[in-house]
Design a protein around this motif. Structure first.
Motif, PDB file in Angstrom:
ATOM      1  N   GLN A 174       0.833  -1.202   0.000  1.00  0.00           N
ATOM      2  CA  GLN A 174       0.000   0.000   0.000  1.00  0.00           C
ATOM      3  C   GLN A 174       0.868   1.252   0.000  1.00  0.00           C
ATOM      4  N   LYS A 175       1.921   1.219   0.787  1.00  0.00           N
ATOM      5  CA  LYS A 175       2.830   2.354   0.899  1.00  0.00           C
ATOM      6  C   LYS A 175       3.468   2.653  -0.456  1.00  0.00           C
ATOM      7  N   VAL A 177       1.521   7.038  -6.697  1.00  0.00           N
ATOM      8  CA  VAL A 177       0.538   8.066  -7.065  1.00  0.00           C
ATOM      9  C   VAL A 177       1.137   9.443  -6.831  1.00  0.00           C
ATOM     10  N   THR A 178       1.761   9.635  -5.676  1.00  0.00           N
ATOM     11  CA  THR A 178       2.387  10.917  -5.352  1.00  0.00           C
ATOM     12  C   THR A 178       3.427  11.287  -6.399  1.00  0.00           C
ATOM     13  N   SER A 216       0.788   4.246  -2.822  1.00  0.00           N
ATOM     14  CA  SER A 216       0.527   5.667  -2.596  1.00  0.00           C
ATOM     15  C   SER A 216       1.734   6.514  -2.963  1.00  0.00           C
TER      16      SER A 216
END
Length: 285
Positions: A103-104, A110-111, A107
């Motif tokens: 998950q990390k 995406v960033t 994200s």
């Protein structure tokens, strides 16, 4: 681009009580293996020491175990320590730790793609002159969705793989999700029969393409258990653990007969949790 290599992050979970040269070697062996396939690029290794709530006999405080792991990897340009798991008040299933790191990365991905897009919006004046300018860029920005996020693979020794067979230690659905969605990299001594273990389990066999077996030809029989035993007996552990770790253990007088008795007679957290589970958890057959 078919030549684009799949990025891999190697995650090692365990007690690291204390971290040894063998733990560090596992990362190097796995990285060499993946690079030799020509299909993968290992971008990071993560050491995630288990929290104190695991209740393993002789487990010293997570604070010390994390510090030693950080000291041991200080000189590595790709292996790092993550204390998220060890900071949890309850024991966490390995699958949850894998999911967290996956998950990390998602994200972060995406960033990054948003950051890449920032300069485009700053070209306000130019864009007025070229009304079509943002069209192709939009298409370009859809690529991060397709872009393969690095795969987080669980790095383990053959003992961990074989622990899948211990009743109540692992949940069957957890093992399934680990090998199905993430993947395992198992370092085993040459001649160790991990293949047979995989062959005898339907679940592991079904996902065997996602289980990477790496043979360790330069065998390394160091274990944390043996290190602790040597320390209790006042014997040297030099060249078995990084020097900085040895110094830290000496300075803090970490391992003793008393520390080895910690959690004696206490049931291991997963066994407690799964045994009380009404569904119960079957081991691999």
């Amino acid at each position: 681009d078919p030549d684009r290599k799949t990025e891999v992050v190697l995650l090692a979970c365990g007690s690291f009580n204390p971290i040894t040269n063998m733990h560090l070697r596992l990362f190097e062996l796995a990285k060499d293996y993946f690079h030799e396939t020509g299909k993968y690029k290992v971008i990071k290794g993560i050491i995630s020491p288990v929290g104190d709530a695991y209740k393993k006999k002789g487990l010293i405080s997570a604070n010390h175990r994390v510090t030693m792991a950080k000291l041991a990897t200080k000189n590595s340009d790709w292996v790092e320590v993550d204390d998220w798991e060890s900071c949890q008040s309850e024991w966490l299933e390995t699958l949850k730790v894998l999911r967290y790191h996956h998950q990390k990365l998602l994200s972060a991905d995406v960033t990054n793609s948003l950051q890449d897009a920032v300069p485009i919006t700053k070209l306000g004046r130019k864009r007025k002159q070229e009304p079509n300018r943002h069209e192709p860029i939009k298409k370009k920005n859809q690529s991060p969705v397709v872009k393969n996020v690095p795969q987080v693979k669980l790095l383990c020794g053959s003992d961990m793989l074989e622990s899948f067979g211990v009743p109540n230690l692992w949940k069957l659905e957890d093992i399934t999700e680990i090998v199905e969605k993430h993947g395992l990299v198992c370092i085993s001594r040459a001649g160790n029969n991990v293949q047979k273990f995989i062959y005898e389990s339907d679940i592991l066999w079904r996902h065997k393409n996602n289980i990477h077996l790496v043979e360790e030809w330069i065998t390394n029989d160091i274990s944390s258990t043996k290190i602790r035993r040597a320390l209790r007996r006042g014997q040297s552990i030099r060249y078995l653990v990084p020097d900085v770790v040895r110094a830290y253990i000496e300075k803090n007088r970490l391992y003793s007969a008393e520390s080895e008795d910690r959690n004696a007679g206490v049931v291991l957290a997963p066994l407690q949790k799964h045994a009380s589970d009404p569904k119960g958890s079957q081991a691999l057959n």
